[in-house]
Scaffold this motif. Structure first.
Motif, PDB file in Angstrom:
ATOM      1  N   LEU A 121       0.832  -1.213   0.000  1.00 22.91           N
ATOM      2  CA  LEU A 121       0.000   0.000   0.000  1.00 22.91           C
ATOM      3  C   LEU A 121       0.862   1.256   0.000  1.00 22.91           C
ATOM      4  N   VAL A 122       1.823   1.291   0.902  1.00 25.47           N
ATOM      5  CA  VAL A 122       2.693   2.469   1.018  1.00 25.47           C
ATOM      6  C   VAL A 122       3.535   2.649  -0.250  1.00 25.47           C
ATOM      7  N   GLY A 123       3.843   1.553  -0.917  1.00 20.56           N
ATOM      8  CA  GLY A 123       4.610   1.621  -2.162  1.00 20.56           C
ATOM      9  C   GLY A 123       3.785   1.970  -3.387  1.00 20.56           C
ATOM     10  N   GLY A 124       2.476   2.162  -3.212  1.00 20.65           N
ATOM     11  CA  GLY A 124       1.652   2.609  -4.332  1.00 20.65           C
ATOM     12  C   GLY A 124       0.807   1.543  -5.006  1.00 20.65           C
ATOM     13  N   TYR A 125       0.672   0.385  -4.390  1.00 23.31           N
ATOM     14  CA  TYR A 125      -0.168  -0.662  -4.973  1.00 23.31           C
ATOM     15  C   TYR A 125      -1.649  -0.317  -4.798  1.00 23.31           C
ATOM     16  N   LYS A 126      -2.455  -0.697  -5.800  1.00 24.87           N
ATOM     17  CA  LYS A 126      -3.914  -0.661  -5.659  1.00 24.87           C
ATOM     18  C   LYS A 126      -4.463  -2.026  -5.252  1.00 24.87           C
ATOM     19  N   ALA A 127      -3.805  -3.065  -5.717  1.00 28.66           N
ATOM     20  CA  ALA A 127      -4.258  -4.425  -5.399  1.00 28.66           C
ATOM     21  C   ALA A 127      -3.072  -5.365  -5.325  1.00 28.66           C
TER      22      ALA A 127
ATOM     23  N   ASN B 175     -10.573  -4.036   4.535  1.00 23.95           N
ATOM     24  CA  ASN B 175     -11.630  -3.270   5.214  1.00 23.95           C
ATOM     25  C   ASN B 175     -11.138  -1.930   5.735  1.00 23.95           C
ATOM     26  N   ARG B 176      -9.875  -1.869   6.131  1.00 23.19           N
ATOM     27  CA  ARG B 176      -9.371  -0.679   6.823  1.00 23.19           C
ATOM     28  C   ARG B 176      -8.533   0.241   5.951  1.00 23.19           C
ATOM     29  N   TRP B 177      -7.920  -0.318   4.914  1.00 19.52           N
ATOM     30  CA  TRP B 177      -6.946   0.448   4.133  1.00 19.52           C
ATOM     31  C   TRP B 177      -7.382   0.559   2.680  1.00 19.52           C
ATOM     32  N   ASP B 178      -6.712   1.508   1.980  1.00 22.31           N
ATOM     33  CA  ASP B 178      -7.049   1.788   0.594  1.00 22.31           C
ATOM     34  C   ASP B 178      -6.285   0.856  -0.356  1.00 22.31           C
ATOM     35  N   ILE B 179      -6.474  -0.424  -0.163  1.00 27.86           N
ATOM     36  CA  ILE B 179      -5.835  -1.424  -1.037  1.00 27.86           C
ATOM     37  C   ILE B 179      -6.717  -2.660  -1.043  1.00 27.86           C
ATOM     38  N   LEU B 180      -6.790  -3.301  -2.199  1.00 31.63           N
ATOM     39  CA  LEU B 180      -7.503  -4.573  -2.294  1.00 31.63           C
ATOM     40  C   LEU B 180      -6.480  -5.691  -2.119  1.00 31.63           C
ATOM     41  N   ALA B 181      -6.636  -6.462  -1.051  1.00 33.50           N
ATOM     42  CA  ALA B 181      -5.749  -7.602  -0.808  1.00 33.50           C
ATOM     43  C   ALA B 181      -6.541  -8.883  -1.036  1.00 33.50           C
ATOM     44  N   LEU B 182      -6.023  -9.714  -1.917  1.00 32.93           N
ATOM     45  CA  LEU B 182      -6.728 -10.946  -2.275  1.00 32.93           C
ATOM     46  C   LEU B 182      -6.011 -12.163  -1.709  1.00 32.93           C
TER      47      LEU B 182
END
Ligand SMILES: [Zn+2]
Ligand SMILES: [Zn+2]
Length: 224
Positions: A25-31, A59-66
């Protein structure tokens, strides 16, 4: 950035799932898909853990983790069963460890992965044949351009065969440590190095991953 192939200490990576997602997330990933190595024996443990951690982060952060798996060095005739089991237990993405030129992967693994309806991405498929690539195109299995040393040796071949067959590509890090995560510069260099032109690079890094996410039926505000 999007990345569909990463590892944590649930297999042979160094970070916890949540720390890997945080750093992405901090490195700029969207997913990011977290896809630890599995055989039949550890699918339940890996998938259950990743489902919980990916849900928490998403749920908490601006990233989609699959939550995902990488079916790795599993006998070719058990790949379909392993893939189905992972999906049934909640994996959103199934990657198969393909016939990379740097490991003694069982011949027939690429073919078995492409024929399984539960497999989404065939990672580092090595010297994949034109017939296999055509089948991957037909069945919607993504072929991978790998940013990982060793596996990346066949990227040029994968691009050429995929282009002729009309198979879709994704670029993945295969990260095992934080320093392996993708950056925009690295994505472009790896893609250009694999033989893609500027338009193809844009497609690879933007259209292809978005299309895969739609196909997987996942949504998140980070993707807007
Ligand atoms: Zn590994
Ligand atoms: Zn891997």
């Amino acid at each position: 950035m999007y990345d569909f192939h990463t590892h944590t200490f649930l297999s042979d990576g160094v970070l916890s799932p949540v720390e890997l997602i945080r750093r992405a997330l901090v490195g700029g990933y969207k997913a990011i898909a977290v896809t630890d190595h599995v055989g039949l024996g550890n699918i339940e443990f890996v998938v259950k853990t990743l489902v919980a951690d990916c849900k928490m982060a998403t749920n908490r952060w601006d990233i989609l983790a699959l939550p995902g798996v990488e079916i790795t060095h599993v006998p070719k005739d058990d790949i379909d069963l392993a893939a189905r089991t992972a999906k049934e237990m909640g994996a959103k993405l199934v990657v198969v460890h393909g016939e990379t030129v740097v490991e003694p992967v069982e011949p027939g693994t690429n073919d078995a992965a492409i024929r399984s309806r539960w497999v989404d991405v065939l990672a580092h498929s090595g010297l994949i044949t034109p017939d296999e690539a055509r089948l991957a195109a037909e069945r919607g299995v993504r072929l991978e351009i790998s940013a990982k040393r060793g596996h990346s040796l066949a990227n040029g071949h994968v691009v050429r065969v995929a282009r002729e067959a009309g198979a879709k590509l994704v670029l993945d890090s295969d990260a095992h440590a934080p320093a392996d995560l993708l950056t925009p510069e690295l994505c472009r260099k790896v893609a250009r190095g694999a033989g893609l032109d500027d338009d193809e690079v844009e497609y690879l890094l933007d259209n292809n991953p978005r299309e895969l996410l739609v196909q997987l039926g996942v949504e998140h505000p980070s993707l807007a």
